[in-house]
Design an enzyme around this catalytic site. Structure first.
Site, PDB file in Angstrom:
ATOM      1  N   THR A   1       0.862  -1.184   0.000  1.00 41.74           N
ATOM      2  CA  THR A   1       0.000   0.000   0.000  1.00 41.74           C
ATOM      3  C   THR A   1       0.900   1.236   0.000  1.00 41.74           C
ATOM      4  O   THR A   1       2.026   1.170   0.484  1.00 41.74           O
ATOM      5  CB  THR A   1      -0.883  -0.026   1.264  1.00 41.74           C
TER       6      THR A   1
ATOM      7  N   ASP B   1      -8.928  -0.019   5.452  1.00 47.85           N
ATOM      8  CA  ASP B   1      -8.782   1.177   6.284  1.00 47.85           C
ATOM      9  C   ASP B   1      -8.402   2.424   5.485  1.00 47.85           C
ATOM     10  O   ASP B   1      -8.700   3.544   5.887  1.00 47.85           O
ATOM     11  CB  ASP B   1      -7.702   0.934   7.345  1.00 47.85           C
TER      12      ASP B   1
HETATM   13  N1  ASP Z   1      -4.223  -1.523   4.867  1.00 46.03           N
HETATM   14  C1  ASP Z   1      -4.460  -2.008   3.527  1.00 46.03           C
HETATM   15  C2  ASP Z   1      -5.858  -2.597   3.491  1.00 46.03           C
HETATM   16  O1  ASP Z   1      -6.216  -3.289   4.413  1.00 46.03           O
HETATM   17  C3  ASP Z   1      -3.476  -3.049   3.091  1.00 46.03           C
HETATM   18  C4  ASP Z   1      -2.015  -2.715   3.354  1.00 46.03           C
HETATM   19  O2  ASP Z   1      -1.698  -1.651   3.863  1.00 46.03           O
HETATM   20  O3  ASP Z   1      -1.161  -3.563   3.020  1.00 46.03           O
HETATM   21  O4  ASP Z   1      -6.564  -2.410   2.518  1.00 46.03           O
END
Ligand code: ASP
Length: 304
Positions: free
Chosen positions: A165, A196
């Protein structure tokens, strides 16, 4: 006059091997694109420019290169938040937008809403309407259970290989703070799942005292309302942003799930960049000082 600062992340997760040089190069490109925008146009433009650069980098799980859902499609989420005036915009479950963070900005600027979700979310809602004639009405509990188990196993396995991300936080010379996050979500996620990142206060938040972009276990970050929790701690207890991030990650997020990380900036000083996963790709610049660290690349700091 505030000291300008910018931090970017490329996701928290296990230490991945391979392509690390490309990730570091992309983080550095994002840092320079963001810095140029910070100089000419301010914090909000900076986080957008930095995140757009990372959305175009296929090494990261945002924009081009996003992870796939359980049914093999891309569904992306993004958010942007302006600290000075409390405005925010976000998109969820978009599949065809090259720069989801730019669309989040348009939601913020040109609609009265905060979060718009794509057709996949609507399909998911239709699929869940069991009172009506949905395909699942015809499926036996045993078959449904077997399907759910397969999906859950796939998600658990994919999470072990998570990360990627992208996000940015910026402080311009006027002291304005901004944050942005963009993601393809969790590998193998159910269609319609929203993480999130586009939820203001969970994965992305900015006010006048701090700007936060989170990454990692999205469900845990949502349950902890992590980014806002950092801001609330700073506001109500007066502790530094760095300490607030550590406390939220360890005391609020960790007990609720797997690892996570965040980058955050306050009205002065260097960015906080803590994580509870094995690694977090990240880069920062404060005035003329700069640094970059990736999974296998050790932290490297120096003049810009
Ligand atoms: N937080 C992101 C989600 O849950 C994934 C990530 O940060 O790797 O969509």
């Amino acid at each position: 006059m505030a000291e300008a600062a910018l931090a970017v992340h490329g996701g928290a997760g296990p230490a991945q091997r391979g392509a690390d040089e490309k990730r570091v190069a992309a983080l550095e490109r994002a840092l320079s694109a963001g810095w140029a925008a910070l100089d000419s146009a301010g914090a909000l433009e900076a986080v957008q420019a930095a995140v757009e650069t990372l959305e175009d980098a296929p090494e990261f799980n945002a924009g081009r290169g996003s992870v796939l859902t359980a049914d093999g499609r891309v569904e992306m989420d993004a958010a942007i938040a302006s600290g000075t005036d409390g405005r925010a915009g976000a998109v969820a479950c978009v599949s065809r937008v090259r720069h989801p963070v730019a669309l989040a900005r348009v939601v913020m600027e040109a609609t009265p809403h905060v979060l718009l979700a794509g057709p996949a979310a609507e399909r998911f809602a239709e699929e869940r309407d069991l009172e009506l004639m949905t395909p699942s009405w015809f499926v036996t509990p045993r078959q449904r259970e077997r399907h759910d188990r397969r999906v859950a196993d796939a998600i658990a396995a994919a999470r072990q290989a998570g990360g990627g991300t992208v996000g940015a936080v910026a402080r311009d010379r006027t002291g304005a703070l901004a944050a942005a996050t963009s993601t393809g979500g969790a590998p193998g996620q159910l269609p319609g799942r929203i993480g999130d990142s586009p939820l203001i206060g969970a994965g992305t938040y900015a006010d006048t005292r701090c700007a936060v972009s989170a990454t990692g276990d999205g469900e845990a970050v949502i349950r902890a309302v992590a980014a806002h929790e950092v801001a609330a701690l700073v506001r109500h207890t007066g502790i530094e942003v760095a300490e607030a991030c550590e406390r939220v990650l360890h005391e609020r997020v960790e007990p609720l799930g797997h690892g996570a990380g965040m980058i955050a900036l306050g009205p002065e000083g260097a960015p906080a960049m803590p994580f509870t996963t094995e690694a977090m790709h990240r880069a920062w610049r404060v005035g003329e000082r700069t640094g970059v660290a990736s999974a296998t690349a050790p932290e490297r700091a120096g003049p810009a």
